[in-house]
Design a protein around this motif. Structure first.
Motif, PDB file in Angstrom:
ATOM      1  N   HIS A   1       0.841  -1.197   0.000  1.00  0.00           N
ATOM      2  CA  HIS A   1       0.000   0.000   0.000  1.00  0.00           C
ATOM      3  C   HIS A   1       0.869   1.237   0.000  1.00  0.00           C
ATOM      4  O   HIS A   1       1.972   1.225   0.540  1.00  0.00           O
ATOM      5  CB  HIS A   1      -0.887   0.060   1.259  1.00  0.00           C
ATOM      6  CG  HIS A   1      -2.150  -0.720   1.128  1.00  0.00           C
ATOM      7  ND1 HIS A   1      -2.187  -2.087   1.295  1.00  0.00           N
ATOM      8  CD2 HIS A   1      -3.417  -0.339   0.822  1.00  0.00           C
ATOM      9  CE1 HIS A   1      -3.431  -2.519   1.109  1.00  0.00           C
ATOM     10  NE2 HIS A   1      -4.191  -1.477   0.828  1.00  0.00           N
TER      11      HIS A   1
ATOM     12  N   ARG B   1      -3.504   3.508  -1.600  1.00  0.00           N
ATOM     13  CA  ARG B   1      -3.700   2.766  -2.848  1.00  0.00           C
ATOM     14  C   ARG B   1      -2.978   1.425  -2.775  1.00  0.00           C
ATOM     15  O   ARG B   1      -1.876   1.323  -2.202  1.00  0.00           O
ATOM     16  CB  ARG B   1      -3.175   3.571  -4.032  1.00  0.00           C
ATOM     17  CG  ARG B   1      -3.836   4.945  -4.130  1.00  0.00           C
ATOM     18  CD  ARG B   1      -3.530   5.614  -5.447  1.00  0.00           C
ATOM     19  NE  ARG B   1      -4.203   4.952  -6.570  1.00  0.00           N
ATOM     20  CZ  ARG B   1      -4.171   5.406  -7.818  1.00  0.00           C
ATOM     21  NH1 ARG B   1      -3.504   6.507  -8.116  1.00  0.00           N
ATOM     22  NH2 ARG B   1      -4.800   4.761  -8.785  1.00  0.00           N
ATOM     23  N   GLU B   2      -3.573   0.411  -3.410  1.00  0.00           N
ATOM     24  CA  GLU B   2      -3.000  -0.923  -3.362  1.00  0.00           C
ATOM     25  C   GLU B   2      -1.923  -1.068  -4.429  1.00  0.00           C
ATOM     26  O   GLU B   2      -2.192  -0.945  -5.623  1.00  0.00           O
ATOM     27  CB  GLU B   2      -4.103  -1.963  -3.572  1.00  0.00           C
ATOM     28  CG  GLU B   2      -3.713  -3.337  -3.084  1.00  0.00           C
ATOM     29  CD  GLU B   2      -4.884  -4.317  -3.162  1.00  0.00           C
ATOM     30  OE1 GLU B   2      -4.630  -5.522  -3.045  1.00  0.00           O
ATOM     31  OE2 GLU B   2      -6.030  -3.856  -3.358  1.00  0.00           O
ATOM     32  N   VAL B   3      -0.695  -1.314  -3.985  1.00  0.00           N
ATOM     33  CA  VAL B   3       0.468  -1.386  -4.871  1.00  0.00           C
ATOM     34  C   VAL B   3       0.753  -2.843  -5.215  1.00  0.00           C
ATOM     35  O   VAL B   3       0.691  -3.717  -4.339  1.00  0.00           O
ATOM     36  CB  VAL B   3       1.689  -0.744  -4.193  1.00  0.00           C
ATOM     37  CG1 VAL B   3       2.953  -0.942  -5.021  1.00  0.00           C
ATOM     38  CG2 VAL B   3       1.433   0.733  -3.925  1.00  0.00           C
TER      39      VAL B   3
ATOM     40  N   GLU C   1       5.080   3.611  -9.000  1.00  0.00           N
ATOM     41  CA  GLU C   1       4.230   2.587  -8.392  1.00  0.00           C
ATOM     42  C   GLU C   1       3.194   2.097  -9.399  1.00  0.00           C
ATOM     43  O   GLU C   1       2.584   2.899 -10.119  1.00  0.00           O
ATOM     44  CB  GLU C   1       3.504   3.142  -7.169  1.00  0.00           C
ATOM     45  CG  GLU C   1       4.448   3.445  -6.019  1.00  0.00           C
ATOM     46  CD  GLU C   1       3.731   4.010  -4.799  1.00  0.00           C
ATOM     47  OE1 GLU C   1       4.243   3.815  -3.696  1.00  0.00           O
ATOM     48  OE2 GLU C   1       2.677   4.656  -4.958  1.00  0.00           O
TER      49      GLU C   1
ATOM     50  N   TYR D   1      -0.401   0.127  -9.572  1.00  0.00           N
ATOM     51  CA  TYR D   1      -1.498  -0.145  -8.646  1.00  0.00           C
ATOM     52  C   TYR D   1      -2.371  -1.300  -9.130  1.00  0.00           C
ATOM     53  O   TYR D   1      -2.419  -1.619 -10.317  1.00  0.00           O
ATOM     54  CB  TYR D   1      -2.335   1.123  -8.454  1.00  0.00           C
ATOM     55  CG  TYR D   1      -1.500   2.310  -8.027  1.00  0.00           C
ATOM     56  CD1 TYR D   1      -0.952   2.367  -6.744  1.00  0.00           C
ATOM     57  CD2 TYR D   1      -1.211   3.344  -8.912  1.00  0.00           C
ATOM     58  CE1 TYR D   1      -0.160   3.437  -6.351  1.00  0.00           C
ATOM     59  CE2 TYR D   1      -0.417   4.417  -8.529  1.00  0.00           C
ATOM     60  CZ  TYR D   1       0.105   4.463  -7.258  1.00  0.00           C
ATOM     61  OH  TYR D   1       0.898   5.516  -6.871  1.00  0.00           O
TER      62      TYR D   1
ATOM     63  N   SER E   1      -0.826   3.772 -12.673  1.00  0.00           N
ATOM     64  CA  SER E   1       0.546   3.870 -12.173  1.00  0.00           C
ATOM     65  C   SER E   1       0.881   5.320 -11.915  1.00  0.00           C
ATOM     66  O   SER E   1       0.184   6.211 -12.392  1.00  0.00           O
ATOM     67  CB  SER E   1       1.531   3.271 -13.182  1.00  0.00           C
ATOM     68  OG  SER E   1       1.556   4.047 -14.361  1.00  0.00           O
TER      69      SER E   1
END
Lengths: 80, 157, 157, 80
Positions: B37, B41-43, B124, B126, B131
Protein backbone atom coordinates in the motif's frame (compact mmCIF):
# COMPACT_ATOMS: atom_id res chain seq x y z
CA UNK A 1 22.05 31.77 -28.23
CA UNK A 2 23.66 28.66 -26.74
CA UNK A 3 23.11 25.06 -27.77
CA UNK A 4 23.03 22.41 -25.08
CA UNK A 5 21.70 18.89 -24.61
CA UNK A 6 18.84 18.65 -22.09
CA UNK A 7 18.29 15.27 -20.49
CA UNK A 8 15.01 14.30 -18.79
CA UNK A 9 14.34 11.62 -16.18
CA UNK A 10 11.37 9.68 -14.84
CA UNK A 11 8.15 11.74 -15.10
CA UNK A 12 9.93 14.48 -17.06
CA UNK A 13 11.03 11.94 -19.65
CA UNK A 14 7.47 10.63 -19.89
CA UNK A 15 5.91 14.08 -20.06
CA UNK A 16 8.41 15.24 -22.71
CA UNK A 17 8.03 11.96 -24.58
CA UNK A 18 11.80 11.83 -24.97
CA UNK A 19 14.90 11.25 -22.86
CA UNK A 20 17.04 14.01 -24.29
CA UNK A 21 16.94 16.78 -26.85
CA UNK A 22 19.13 19.48 -28.38
CA UNK A 23 17.99 22.87 -27.10
CA UNK A 24 18.85 26.39 -28.26
CA UNK A 25 18.25 29.09 -25.68
CA UNK A 26 19.06 32.63 -24.65
CA UNK A 27 18.54 31.72 -21.00
CA UNK A 28 21.28 32.94 -18.65
CA UNK A 29 20.97 30.20 -16.03
CA UNK A 30 19.92 26.57 -15.85
CA UNK A 31 16.90 27.76 -13.85
CA UNK A 32 15.74 29.91 -16.77
CA UNK A 33 16.44 27.05 -19.16
CA UNK A 34 14.33 24.74 -17.00
CA UNK A 35 11.45 27.24 -17.07
CA UNK A 36 11.52 27.20 -20.89
CA UNK A 37 11.60 23.39 -21.06
CA UNK A 38 8.84 23.11 -18.41
CA UNK A 39 6.50 25.32 -20.42
CA UNK A 40 7.24 23.46 -23.66
CA UNK A 41 6.68 19.98 -22.15
CA UNK A 42 4.14 20.72 -19.42
CA UNK A 43 6.34 19.84 -16.43
CA UNK A 44 4.15 20.53 -13.38
CA UNK A 45 6.54 19.92 -10.47
CA UNK A 46 7.67 23.11 -8.71
CA UNK A 47 11.33 23.93 -9.26
CA UNK A 48 12.11 23.90 -5.53
CA UNK A 49 11.38 20.19 -5.47
CA UNK A 50 13.45 19.41 -8.58
CA UNK A 51 17.21 19.31 -9.14
CA UNK A 52 19.55 20.18 -11.97
CA UNK A 53 23.02 18.96 -12.89
CA UNK A 54 25.52 20.16 -15.47
CA UNK A 55 27.79 17.47 -16.88
CA UNK A 56 27.03 15.08 -13.99
CA UNK A 57 27.52 17.61 -11.19
CA UNK A 58 24.54 18.89 -9.20
CA UNK A 59 24.40 22.70 -9.36
CA UNK A 60 22.22 25.56 -8.08
CA UNK A 61 19.42 26.89 -10.29
CA UNK A 62 21.30 30.21 -10.61
CA UNK A 63 24.26 28.55 -12.31
CA UNK A 64 25.01 29.71 -15.89
CA UNK A 65 25.60 27.09 -18.57
CA UNK A 66 27.92 26.98 -21.54
CA UNK A 67 27.62 26.02 -25.18
CA UNK A 68 27.74 22.23 -25.48
CA UNK A 69 26.87 21.48 -21.84
CA UNK A 70 24.82 18.42 -20.90
CA UNK A 71 22.05 19.69 -18.59
CA UNK A 72 20.16 17.07 -16.54
CA UNK A 73 16.69 17.88 -15.18
CA UNK A 74 15.61 15.74 -12.22
CA UNK A 75 11.98 15.66 -11.02
CA UNK A 76 11.34 15.18 -7.27
CA UNK A 77 13.28 12.14 -6.08
CA UNK A 78 11.80 9.15 -4.24
CA UNK A 79 14.51 6.66 -3.35
CA UNK A 80 14.20 3.99 -0.71
CA UNK B 1 32.47 2.75 2.77
CA UNK B 2 30.66 2.45 -0.52
CA UNK B 3 27.35 3.09 -2.24
CA UNK B 4 26.22 0.84 -5.07
CA UNK B 5 23.26 0.57 -7.44
CA UNK B 6 22.18 -3.03 -7.99
CA UNK B 7 20.23 -4.56 -10.86
CA UNK B 8 19.73 -7.91 -9.17
CA UNK B 9 18.00 -8.73 -5.86
CA UNK B 10 19.86 -7.50 -2.78
CA UNK B 11 21.12 -10.26 -0.49
CA UNK B 12 21.22 -8.92 3.04
CA UNK B 13 23.25 -11.82 4.38
CA UNK B 14 26.15 -11.25 2.00
CA UNK B 15 26.01 -7.49 2.57
CA UNK B 16 26.03 -7.95 6.33
CA UNK B 17 28.82 -10.54 6.35
CA UNK B 18 31.07 -8.24 4.33
CA UNK B 19 30.94 -5.74 7.22
CA UNK B 20 32.11 -8.06 9.99
CA UNK B 21 34.81 -6.28 12.00
CA UNK B 22 36.52 -7.42 15.21
CA UNK B 23 36.35 -3.88 16.58
CA UNK B 24 32.56 -3.65 16.11
CA UNK B 25 30.18 -4.23 19.02
CA UNK B 26 27.09 -3.06 17.19
CA UNK B 27 25.65 -3.44 13.71
CA UNK B 28 22.46 -1.71 12.55
CA UNK B 29 20.82 -2.45 9.22
CA UNK B 30 17.90 -0.74 7.55
CA UNK B 31 16.05 -2.45 4.72
CA UNK B 32 13.39 -0.74 2.64
CA UNK B 33 10.85 -3.28 1.35
CA UNK B 34 8.21 -2.91 -1.36
CA UNK B 35 4.94 -2.76 0.55
CA UNK B 36 1.46 -3.43 -0.73
CA UNK B 37 0.00 0.00 0.00
CA UNK B 38 0.98 3.63 -0.39
CA UNK B 39 -1.20 6.60 0.50
CA UNK B 40 -4.30 4.44 0.52
CA UNK B 41 -3.70 2.77 -2.85
CA UNK B 42 -3.00 -0.92 -3.36
CA UNK B 43 0.47 -1.39 -4.87
CA UNK B 44 1.38 -4.51 -6.90
CA UNK B 45 4.89 -3.65 -8.13
CA UNK B 46 7.50 -0.90 -8.32
CA UNK B 47 9.95 0.39 -10.87
CA UNK B 48 13.05 2.33 -9.82
CA UNK B 49 14.84 4.61 -12.25
CA UNK B 50 18.31 5.71 -11.16
CA UNK B 51 20.92 8.10 -12.52
CA UNK B 52 23.70 5.81 -11.48
CA UNK B 53 26.82 7.96 -11.61
CA UNK B 54 25.23 10.81 -9.67
CA UNK B 55 23.42 8.49 -7.27
CA UNK B 56 26.68 6.76 -6.34
CA UNK B 57 28.51 10.06 -6.03
CA UNK B 58 25.80 11.60 -3.82
CA UNK B 59 25.38 8.37 -1.84
CA UNK B 60 29.09 8.25 -1.02
CA UNK B 61 28.91 11.92 -0.01
CA UNK B 62 26.15 10.96 2.46
CA UNK B 63 28.22 8.05 3.83
CA UNK B 64 31.28 10.29 4.20
CA UNK B 65 29.16 12.79 6.14
CA UNK B 66 27.94 10.00 8.42
CA UNK B 67 31.48 8.76 9.04
CA UNK B 68 32.54 12.30 10.01
CA UNK B 69 29.50 13.04 12.16
CA UNK B 70 29.03 9.79 14.12
CA UNK B 71 31.42 7.47 15.98
CA UNK B 72 31.05 4.62 13.51
CA UNK B 73 33.49 2.19 11.92
CA UNK B 74 31.93 1.68 8.49
CA UNK B 75 28.79 2.46 6.50
CA UNK B 76 27.50 0.89 3.27
CA UNK B 77 24.45 1.53 1.11
CA UNK B 78 22.98 -0.48 -1.76
CA UNK B 79 19.94 0.64 -3.79
CA UNK B 80 18.07 -1.34 -6.39
CA UNK B 81 17.30 -0.21 -9.91
CA UNK B 82 14.64 -1.74 -12.18
CA UNK B 83 11.47 -3.71 -11.49
CA UNK B 84 10.66 -4.95 -7.98
CA UNK B 85 7.91 -7.19 -6.67
CA UNK B 86 6.12 -6.91 -3.33
CA UNK B 87 8.36 -7.60 -0.30
CA UNK B 88 11.54 -7.23 -2.38
CA UNK B 89 14.30 -5.13 -0.89
CA UNK B 90 14.69 -1.70 -2.50
CA UNK B 91 17.46 -0.34 -0.31
CA UNK B 92 19.93 -1.66 2.26
CA UNK B 93 21.96 0.46 4.68
CA UNK B 94 24.42 -1.16 7.09
CA UNK B 95 26.48 0.56 9.80
CA UNK B 96 29.04 -0.86 12.23
CA UNK B 97 30.23 0.86 15.39
CA UNK B 98 31.97 0.15 18.67
CA UNK B 99 28.87 1.25 20.61
CA UNK B 100 25.32 0.88 19.41
CA UNK B 101 23.97 4.41 19.80
CA UNK B 102 26.17 5.78 17.02
CA UNK B 103 25.19 2.99 14.63
CA UNK B 104 21.48 3.71 15.12
CA UNK B 105 21.92 7.44 14.62
CA UNK B 106 24.15 7.07 11.58
CA UNK B 107 21.89 4.50 9.92
CA UNK B 108 18.88 6.75 10.39
CA UNK B 109 20.79 9.76 9.04
CA UNK B 110 21.98 7.83 5.98
CA UNK B 111 18.58 6.48 4.93
CA UNK B 112 16.92 9.88 5.46
CA UNK B 113 19.53 11.60 3.29
CA UNK B 114 19.57 8.82 0.67
CA UNK B 115 15.83 9.19 0.21
CA UNK B 116 15.97 12.98 0.02
CA UNK B 117 19.08 13.51 -2.09
CA UNK B 118 19.85 10.66 -4.50
CA UNK B 119 18.60 10.93 -8.11
CA UNK B 120 16.30 7.93 -7.82
CA UNK B 121 12.67 7.85 -8.92
CA UNK B 122 9.99 5.37 -7.94
CA UNK B 123 7.04 4.45 -10.11
CA UNK B 124 4.23 2.59 -8.39
CA UNK B 125 1.92 0.20 -10.24
CA UNK B 126 -1.50 -0.15 -8.65
CA UNK B 127 -4.00 -2.97 -8.42
CA UNK B 128 -6.44 -1.01 -10.63
CA UNK B 129 -3.96 -0.90 -13.53
CA UNK B 130 -3.01 2.72 -12.89
CA UNK B 131 0.55 3.87 -12.17
CA UNK B 132 2.31 6.94 -10.87
CA UNK B 133 5.68 8.46 -10.05
CA UNK B 134 5.91 8.97 -6.29
CA UNK B 135 6.26 12.61 -5.11
CA UNK B 136 5.56 14.00 -8.60
CA UNK B 137 2.72 16.23 -9.77
CA UNK B 138 0.32 15.44 -12.59
CA UNK B 139 1.88 12.15 -13.53
CA UNK B 140 1.50 11.20 -17.16
CA UNK B 141 -1.63 13.25 -17.70
CA UNK B 142 -2.63 15.75 -20.37
CA UNK B 143 -0.64 15.98 -23.57
CA UNK B 144 2.03 13.55 -22.44
CA UNK B 145 -0.53 10.85 -21.81
CA UNK B 146 -0.09 9.04 -25.10
CA UNK B 147 3.68 9.09 -25.15
CA UNK B 148 3.61 7.65 -21.67
CA UNK B 149 0.98 5.04 -22.38
CA UNK B 150 2.77 3.82 -25.47
CA UNK B 151 6.07 3.65 -23.66
CA UNK B 152 5.24 1.18 -20.92
CA UNK B 153 1.64 0.18 -21.38
CA UNK B 154 0.52 1.90 -18.18
CA UNK B 155 -1.35 5.13 -17.69
CA UNK B 156 -2.89 7.01 -14.84
CA UNK B 157 -6.31 7.21 -16.10
CA UNK C 1 6.39 -11.30 18.44
CA UNK C 2 8.74 -13.57 20.33
CA UNK C 3 11.93 -13.63 22.37
CA UNK C 4 14.18 -16.69 22.28
CA UNK C 5 17.43 -17.83 23.88
CA UNK C 6 19.65 -19.69 21.43
CA UNK C 7 22.44 -22.17 22.12
CA UNK C 8 23.67 -22.28 18.53
CA UNK C 9 24.98 -19.43 16.32
CA UNK C 10 22.31 -16.90 15.30
CA UNK C 11 21.61 -16.78 11.57
CA UNK C 12 20.49 -13.28 10.71
CA UNK C 13 19.27 -14.22 7.24
CA UNK C 14 16.78 -16.79 8.52
CA UNK C 15 15.63 -14.45 11.30
CA UNK C 16 15.12 -11.60 8.83
CA UNK C 17 13.32 -13.72 6.24
CA UNK C 18 10.85 -14.94 8.85
CA UNK C 19 9.70 -11.33 9.32
CA UNK C 20 8.85 -10.56 5.69
CA UNK C 21 5.45 -8.90 5.57
CA UNK C 22 3.64 -7.37 2.58
CA UNK C 23 2.48 -4.47 4.74
CA UNK C 24 6.03 -3.57 5.84
CA UNK C 25 7.94 -0.75 4.16
CA UNK C 26 10.77 -0.69 6.66
CA UNK C 27 12.83 -3.26 8.51
CA UNK C 28 15.47 -2.37 11.09
CA UNK C 29 17.81 -4.95 12.62
CA UNK C 30 20.28 -4.56 15.45
CA UNK C 31 23.03 -7.13 15.93
CA UNK C 32 25.35 -7.17 18.92
CA UNK C 33 28.72 -8.66 18.01
CA UNK C 34 31.54 -9.87 20.25
CA UNK C 35 34.23 -7.23 19.87
CA UNK C 36 37.91 -7.52 20.63
CA UNK C 37 38.09 -4.81 23.29
CA UNK C 38 36.11 -3.64 26.28
CA UNK C 39 37.09 -0.78 28.58
CA UNK C 40 40.66 -0.86 27.35
CA UNK C 41 41.17 -4.63 27.75
CA UNK C 42 41.76 -7.05 24.90
CA UNK C 43 38.93 -9.60 24.77
CA UNK C 44 39.39 -13.04 23.19
CA UNK C 45 36.04 -14.73 23.97
CA UNK C 46 32.76 -14.36 25.86
CA UNK C 47 30.51 -16.58 27.90
CA UNK C 48 26.83 -15.75 28.37
CA UNK C 49 24.87 -17.19 31.26
CA UNK C 50 21.08 -16.84 30.96
CA UNK C 51 18.14 -17.58 33.24
CA UNK C 52 16.08 -18.71 30.30
CA UNK C 53 12.50 -18.74 31.60
CA UNK C 54 12.77 -15.29 33.13
CA UNK C 55 14.79 -13.88 30.22
CA UNK C 56 12.12 -14.97 27.74
CA UNK C 57 9.32 -13.67 29.95
CA UNK C 58 11.00 -10.28 30.44
CA UNK C 59 12.06 -10.11 26.79
CA UNK C 60 8.49 -10.64 25.60
CA UNK C 61 7.35 -7.99 28.07
CA UNK C 62 9.80 -5.57 26.39
CA UNK C 63 8.53 -6.52 22.92
CA UNK C 64 4.93 -6.07 24.01
CA UNK C 65 5.78 -2.62 25.33
CA UNK C 66 7.41 -1.72 22.01
CA UNK C 67 4.37 -2.92 20.04
CA UNK C 68 2.12 -0.73 22.20
CA UNK C 69 4.37 2.31 22.15
CA UNK C 70 5.48 2.48 18.50
CA UNK C 71 3.65 2.13 15.17
CA UNK C 72 5.29 -1.17 14.27
CA UNK C 73 4.06 -4.41 12.75
CA UNK C 74 6.24 -6.98 14.50
CA UNK C 75 9.29 -7.25 16.78
CA UNK C 76 11.52 -10.24 17.49
CA UNK C 77 14.54 -10.75 19.73
CA UNK C 78 17.04 -13.62 19.94
CA UNK C 79 19.89 -13.78 22.47
CA UNK C 80 22.72 -16.29 22.62
CA UNK C 81 23.67 -18.38 25.62
CA UNK C 82 27.01 -20.14 26.09
CA UNK C 83 30.48 -19.55 24.64
CA UNK C 84 31.01 -17.03 21.84
CA UNK C 85 34.06 -16.21 19.76
CA UNK C 86 35.08 -12.79 18.44
CA UNK C 87 32.68 -11.34 15.81
CA UNK C 88 29.93 -13.86 16.72
CA UNK C 89 26.45 -12.47 17.13
CA UNK C 90 25.30 -12.24 20.76
CA UNK C 91 21.91 -10.65 20.18
CA UNK C 92 19.58 -9.95 17.26
CA UNK C 93 16.60 -7.58 17.31
CA UNK C 94 14.39 -7.18 14.24
CA UNK C 95 11.47 -4.77 13.80
CA UNK C 96 9.11 -4.26 10.85
CA UNK C 97 6.91 -1.22 10.31
CA UNK C 98 4.97 0.57 7.60
CA UNK C 99 7.19 3.65 7.98
CA UNK C 100 10.83 3.59 8.94
CA UNK C 101 10.91 6.05 11.83
CA UNK C 102 8.91 3.78 14.12
CA UNK C 103 11.11 0.77 13.32
CA UNK C 104 14.27 2.68 14.27
CA UNK C 105 12.78 3.95 17.51
CA UNK C 106 11.32 0.58 18.52
CA UNK C 107 14.53 -1.32 17.72
CA UNK C 108 16.56 1.10 19.81
CA UNK C 109 14.07 0.87 22.67
CA UNK C 110 14.09 -2.93 22.59
CA UNK C 111 17.85 -3.39 22.65
CA UNK C 112 18.26 -0.79 25.41
CA UNK C 113 15.65 -2.54 27.58
CA UNK C 114 16.93 -6.03 26.75
CA UNK C 115 20.39 -5.06 27.95
CA UNK C 116 19.11 -3.43 31.11
CA UNK C 117 16.42 -5.87 32.20
CA UNK C 118 16.99 -9.46 31.06
CA UNK C 119 18.68 -11.88 33.49
CA UNK C 120 21.72 -12.39 31.28
CA UNK C 121 25.32 -12.20 32.44
CA UNK C 122 28.43 -11.78 30.34
CA UNK C 123 31.85 -13.07 31.29
CA UNK C 124 34.77 -11.71 29.31
CA UNK C 125 37.97 -13.64 28.76
CA UNK C 126 41.01 -11.46 28.20
CA UNK C 127 44.20 -11.87 26.21
CA UNK C 128 46.26 -11.92 29.43
CA UNK C 129 44.40 -15.01 30.73
CA UNK C 130 42.27 -13.03 33.15
CA UNK C 131 38.47 -13.00 33.06
CA UNK C 132 35.63 -10.99 34.55
CA UNK C 133 31.85 -10.64 34.76
CA UNK C 134 30.84 -7.40 33.06
CA UNK C 135 29.21 -4.78 35.34
CA UNK C 136 30.03 -6.75 38.51
CA UNK C 137 32.20 -5.74 41.46
CA UNK C 138 35.21 -7.64 42.76
CA UNK C 139 34.90 -10.53 40.38
CA UNK C 140 36.20 -13.83 41.71
CA UNK C 141 38.51 -12.31 44.27
CA UNK C 142 39.05 -13.03 47.94
CA UNK C 143 37.66 -16.19 49.47
CA UNK C 144 35.86 -17.23 46.28
CA UNK C 145 39.07 -17.13 44.29
CA UNK C 146 39.86 -20.85 44.58
CA UNK C 147 36.37 -22.09 43.85
CA UNK C 148 36.32 -19.86 40.82
CA UNK C 149 39.80 -20.75 39.65
CA UNK C 150 39.12 -24.45 39.94
CA UNK C 151 35.81 -24.09 38.18
CA UNK C 152 36.94 -22.76 34.85
CA UNK C 153 40.69 -22.35 34.98
CA UNK C 154 40.46 -18.57 34.83
CA UNK C 155 41.04 -16.04 37.54
CA UNK C 156 41.29 -12.30 37.79
CA UNK C 157 44.64 -12.51 39.59
CA UNK D 1 12.52 -19.27 61.10
CA UNK D 2 11.71 -20.07 57.46
CA UNK D 3 13.52 -22.48 55.20
CA UNK D 4 13.95 -21.55 51.52
CA UNK D 5 16.20 -22.49 48.64
CA UNK D 6 18.50 -19.66 47.52
CA UNK D 7 19.79 -19.82 43.97
CA UNK D 8 22.84 -17.87 42.77
CA UNK D 9 23.85 -16.83 39.26
CA UNK D 10 27.01 -15.76 37.44
CA UNK D 11 29.42 -13.95 39.80
CA UNK D 12 27.25 -14.79 42.85
CA UNK D 13 27.47 -18.48 41.99
CA UNK D 14 31.24 -18.18 41.65
CA UNK D 15 31.66 -16.16 44.85
CA UNK D 16 29.43 -18.55 46.82
CA UNK D 17 31.13 -21.55 45.24
CA UNK D 18 27.71 -23.15 44.71
CA UNK D 19 24.63 -22.64 42.55
CA UNK D 20 22.02 -23.13 45.25
CA UNK D 21 21.71 -23.84 48.93
CA UNK D 22 19.08 -24.47 51.61
CA UNK D 23 18.87 -21.41 53.86
CA UNK D 24 17.18 -20.91 57.26
CA UNK D 25 16.46 -17.31 58.12
CA UNK D 26 14.42 -15.00 60.34
CA UNK D 27 14.56 -12.29 57.65
CA UNK D 28 11.22 -10.64 56.87
CA UNK D 29 11.90 -9.75 53.24
CA UNK D 30 13.99 -11.05 50.35
CA UNK D 31 16.08 -7.89 50.72
CA UNK D 32 17.02 -8.86 54.28
CA UNK D 33 17.65 -12.42 53.16
CA UNK D 34 19.97 -11.12 50.44
CA UNK D 35 21.91 -9.07 52.99
CA UNK D 36 22.52 -12.23 55.06
CA UNK D 37 23.64 -14.24 52.03
CA UNK D 38 25.84 -11.36 50.81
CA UNK D 39 27.71 -11.21 54.11
CA UNK D 40 28.16 -14.98 54.25
CA UNK D 41 29.49 -15.26 50.67
CA UNK D 42 31.16 -11.88 50.21
CA UNK D 43 28.86 -10.56 47.47
CA UNK D 44 30.16 -7.05 46.72
CA UNK D 45 27.61 -5.73 44.22
CA UNK D 46 25.27 -3.07 45.67
CA UNK D 47 21.68 -4.28 46.03
CA UNK D 48 20.31 -1.50 43.80
CA UNK D 49 22.15 -2.99 40.87
CA UNK D 50 20.98 -6.56 41.59
CA UNK D 51 17.59 -8.25 41.18
CA UNK D 52 15.61 -10.87 43.05
CA UNK D 53 12.91 -13.31 41.98
CA UNK D 54 10.64 -15.60 43.98
CA UNK D 55 9.61 -18.76 42.17
CA UNK D 56 10.56 -17.32 38.75
CA UNK D 57 8.82 -13.97 39.17
CA UNK D 58 10.88 -10.79 39.64
CA UNK D 59 9.86 -9.02 42.86
CA UNK D 60 10.79 -5.91 44.86
CA UNK D 61 13.39 -6.19 47.63
CA UNK D 62 10.67 -5.42 50.21
CA UNK D 63 8.69 -8.53 49.31
CA UNK D 64 8.25 -11.12 52.10
CA UNK D 65 8.97 -14.77 51.34
CA UNK D 66 7.34 -17.98 52.49
CA UNK D 67 8.56 -21.33 53.76
CA UNK D 68 9.66 -23.44 50.83
CA UNK D 69 10.09 -20.57 48.35
CA UNK D 70 12.78 -20.64 45.67
CA UNK D 71 14.58 -17.29 45.91
CA UNK D 72 16.80 -16.30 42.95
CA UNK D 73 19.55 -13.72 43.43
CA UNK D 74 20.71 -12.00 40.23
CA UNK D 75 23.90 -9.93 40.11
CA UNK D 76 24.02 -6.90 37.75
CA UNK D 77 22.95 -8.02 34.29
CA UNK D 78 24.94 -7.49 31.08
CA UNK D 79 23.03 -8.80 28.11
CA UNK D 80 23.69 -7.88 24.49
Amino acid sequence: MKRVTAEYFAIFREQAGLGEERVESNAATVGELFAECAVRHGFADPRERCKVAINDELVAWETPFAEGDLVLFFPPVAGG
Amino acid sequence: MHCRIDHEPLESDALRSAMIDRRAGGFVAFEGWVRDHNEGREVVALHYEVHERLAIKEGERVLTEALARFEILDAVCHHRSGDLALTEMAVWVGVTSRHRAAAFEACRYIIDEIKARLPIWKKEFYRDGDSGWVNCVGCAQGHAHHAHASRDGQSRG
